[in-house]
Design a protein around this motif. Structure first.
Motif, PDB file in Angstrom:
ATOM      1  N   ASP A 103       0.834  -1.204   0.000  1.00 54.87           N
ATOM      2  CA  ASP A 103       0.000   0.000   0.000  1.00 54.87           C
ATOM      3  C   ASP A 103       0.875   1.262   0.000  1.00 54.87           C
ATOM      4  OD1 ASP A 103      -2.446  -1.484   0.083  1.00 54.87           O
ATOM      5  OD2 ASP A 103      -2.080  -1.863   2.211  1.00 54.87           O
ATOM      6  N   LYS A 336      -8.906   5.487  -2.337  1.00 55.44           N
ATOM      7  CA  LYS A 336     -10.166   4.804  -2.639  1.00 55.44           C
ATOM      8  C   LYS A 336     -11.202   5.425  -1.701  1.00 55.44           C
ATOM      9  CE  LYS A 336      -8.051   0.195  -3.265  1.00 55.44           C
ATOM     10  NZ  LYS A 336      -8.074  -1.171  -2.693  1.00 55.44           N
ATOM     11  N   HIS A 339     -13.206   3.388   0.817  1.00 60.70           N
ATOM     12  CA  HIS A 339     -12.518   2.311   1.532  1.00 60.70           C
ATOM     13  C   HIS A 339     -11.878   2.866   2.803  1.00 60.70           C
ATOM     14  CE1 HIS A 339     -10.819  -1.670   1.837  1.00 60.70           C
ATOM     15  NE2 HIS A 339      -9.583  -1.237   1.784  1.00 60.70           N
TER      16      HIS A 339
HETATM   17  C1  BMA Z   1      -7.224  -5.007   1.697  1.00 62.26           C
HETATM   18  C2  BMA Z   1      -7.515  -3.683   1.018  1.00 62.26           C
HETATM   19  C3  BMA Z   1      -6.456  -3.473  -0.037  1.00 62.26           C
HETATM   20  C4  BMA Z   1      -5.061  -3.537   0.609  1.00 62.26           C
HETATM   21  C5  BMA Z   1      -4.897  -4.828   1.394  1.00 62.26           C
HETATM   22  C6  BMA Z   1      -3.585  -4.902   2.146  1.00 62.26           C
HETATM   23  O1  BMA Z   1      -8.192  -5.296   2.648  1.00 62.26           O
HETATM   24  O2  BMA Z   1      -7.454  -2.651   1.974  1.00 62.26           O
HETATM   25  O3  BMA Z   1      -6.655  -2.209  -0.631  1.00 62.26           O
HETATM   26  O4  BMA Z   1      -4.057  -3.445  -0.373  1.00 62.26           O
HETATM   27  O5  BMA Z   1      -5.952  -4.965   2.313  1.00 62.26           O
HETATM   28  O6  BMA Z   1      -3.463  -3.864   3.075  1.00 62.26           O
END
Ligand code: BMA
Length: 372
Positions: A103, A336, A339
């Motif tokens: 990330d 995002k 999110h």
């Molecule tokens: C997931 C999301 C993704 C992220 C991954 C690792 O739940 O939040 O966008 O890349 O976790 O942190």
């Protein structure tokens, strides 16, 4: 007013229920020097015994809903006036030798924030969305159901796997405070393995293969001197304790019985979320009490928090029924817009989050200084 926690170190040294290899410092417990992992386990035990729960947030101080990379910021801090007691970090990418995780969190920044969180009395936890050691595809590529089998049977893959673990081990073992002492942390590898969305999932390997993955990870981490770890086992939602323990690697390898359960569907999903929390955190609690381990709500959240009273009316009652030392909600992605799992100033659950912060049962960073 929240109740202060009396330092329970001496009492807990003789009475703490958590044991096993993760806190393998029985010898140190007999001396004046308590290992960083042992010290952390005692603190978690103190919180749990006091009926409190530490609040945690993934990637809290490195980015938020509308910002990235600033210093001294945190959506939680800006909403509730305090940092979370627990910060979760993801190691995904370290196994490739990358400078930043999946990330885009730079590992040196992560290290600095881990040290800062420790210095303010808080706790650090790690998840790990690792690429597979066969062809380097990400954690979610799970069509190939031979990855774990190859780690066990194919010497070349096994060596690549060992190197991946070594890279993570060196990062963790190298986390030290200003006095040079290792910082005790929580590691939650191969998580949500009761689901089938990662290459180590329930349809991607057998229970024995999964256990091998875990014990081999542990063996290499130990070999590399990463002894500052409490190991958290974290199935996704399960129906009962049998399913919870189906792939359990063994008492010697685990310190914390975790649960990863998300809330889907806002108002309409409340009942099914509460039932899943009861089944999974209930199983974790039962297993922990039988085995003398700690309990934690290792990952949860309601994406976008479209319920104004979620913190006080859903999460707090759900987690308060269990002796979970902490509850972690997932990240607030800056790229995002929908999110996010913690509020920010102006977000519709802000008032409920402030009440959650002020509730005597919850612990944020400032109160951590009362917890030895
Ligand atoms: C997931 C999301 C993704 C992220 C991954 C690792 O739940 O939040 O966008 O890349 O976790 O942190």
């Amino acid at each position: 007013m929240k109740y202060p926690i009396i330092a329970m170190t001496l009492l807990a040294l003789s009475a703490a229920s958590c044991g096993g290899r993760g806190v393998a410092s029985d010898s140190s417990a007999q001396t004046d020097t308590v290992s960083p992992a042992r010290q952390l386990s005692l603190r978690l035990d103190s919180v749990s015994r006091a009926g409190l729960v530490m609040f945690g947030h993934d990637d809290d101080p490195v980015y938020g809903h509308t910002w990235v990379g600033d210093s001294g910021r945190s959506d939680v801090l800006e909403t509730a006036g305090d940092y979370p007691a627990v910060m979760n970090w993801d190691l995904g990418g370290i196994e490739k030798g990358d400078a930043s995780n999946l990330d885009s969190v730079n590992f040196e920044r992560m290290r600095a924030e881990v040290i800062a969180q420790d210095a303010r009395g808080g706790v650090n936890a790690f998840s790990w969305h690792a690429v597979n050691p066969v062809d380097g595809q990400d954690s979610w590529q799970c069509a190939d159901t031979t990855i774990v089998a190859q780690i066990i049977d194919n010497p070349e893959v096994a060596e690549r796997f060992r190197n991946q673990i070594r890279l993570a081990a060196r990062f963790i073992a190298g986390l030290t405070d200003a006095s040079g002492k290792k910082i005790g942390v929580i590691l939650r590898p191969w998580h949500e393995h009761t689901g089938a969305w990662f290459w180590w999932g329930s349809k991607q390997c057998t229970p024995d293969q999964y256990r091998h993955l875990w014990t081999e990870t542990r063996r290499i981490m130990d070999e590399e001197g990463a002894d500052n770890i409490l190991w958290a086992y974290s199935p996704d939602r399960v129906k009962d304790i049998d399913e919870y323990l189906e792939r359990y690697p063994g008492d010697e390898y685990v310190d914390i019985m975790g649960a990863d359960v998300y809330h889907y569907g806002a108002e309409k999903g409340v009942d099914s979320y509460l039932a899943a929390v009861d089944a999974t955190l209930g199983a974790a609690t039962q297993a922990a009490s039988e085995k003398g381990k700690l309990v934690a709500f290792t990952e949860t959240g309601l994406e976008g928090i479209p319920m104004a009273d979620w913190w006080t009316e859903v999460l707090l009652p759900a987690v308060s029924k269990y002796p979970a030392a902490y509850v972690v909600v997932w990240r607030n992605a800056h790229d995002k817009p929908g999110h996010f799992y913690a509020p920010w100033p102006g977000q519709e659950s802000e008032a409920s989050f402030k009440k959650f912060h002020d509730d005597p049962r919850t612990v944020f960073a400032r109160e951590m200084n009362t917890i030895r």
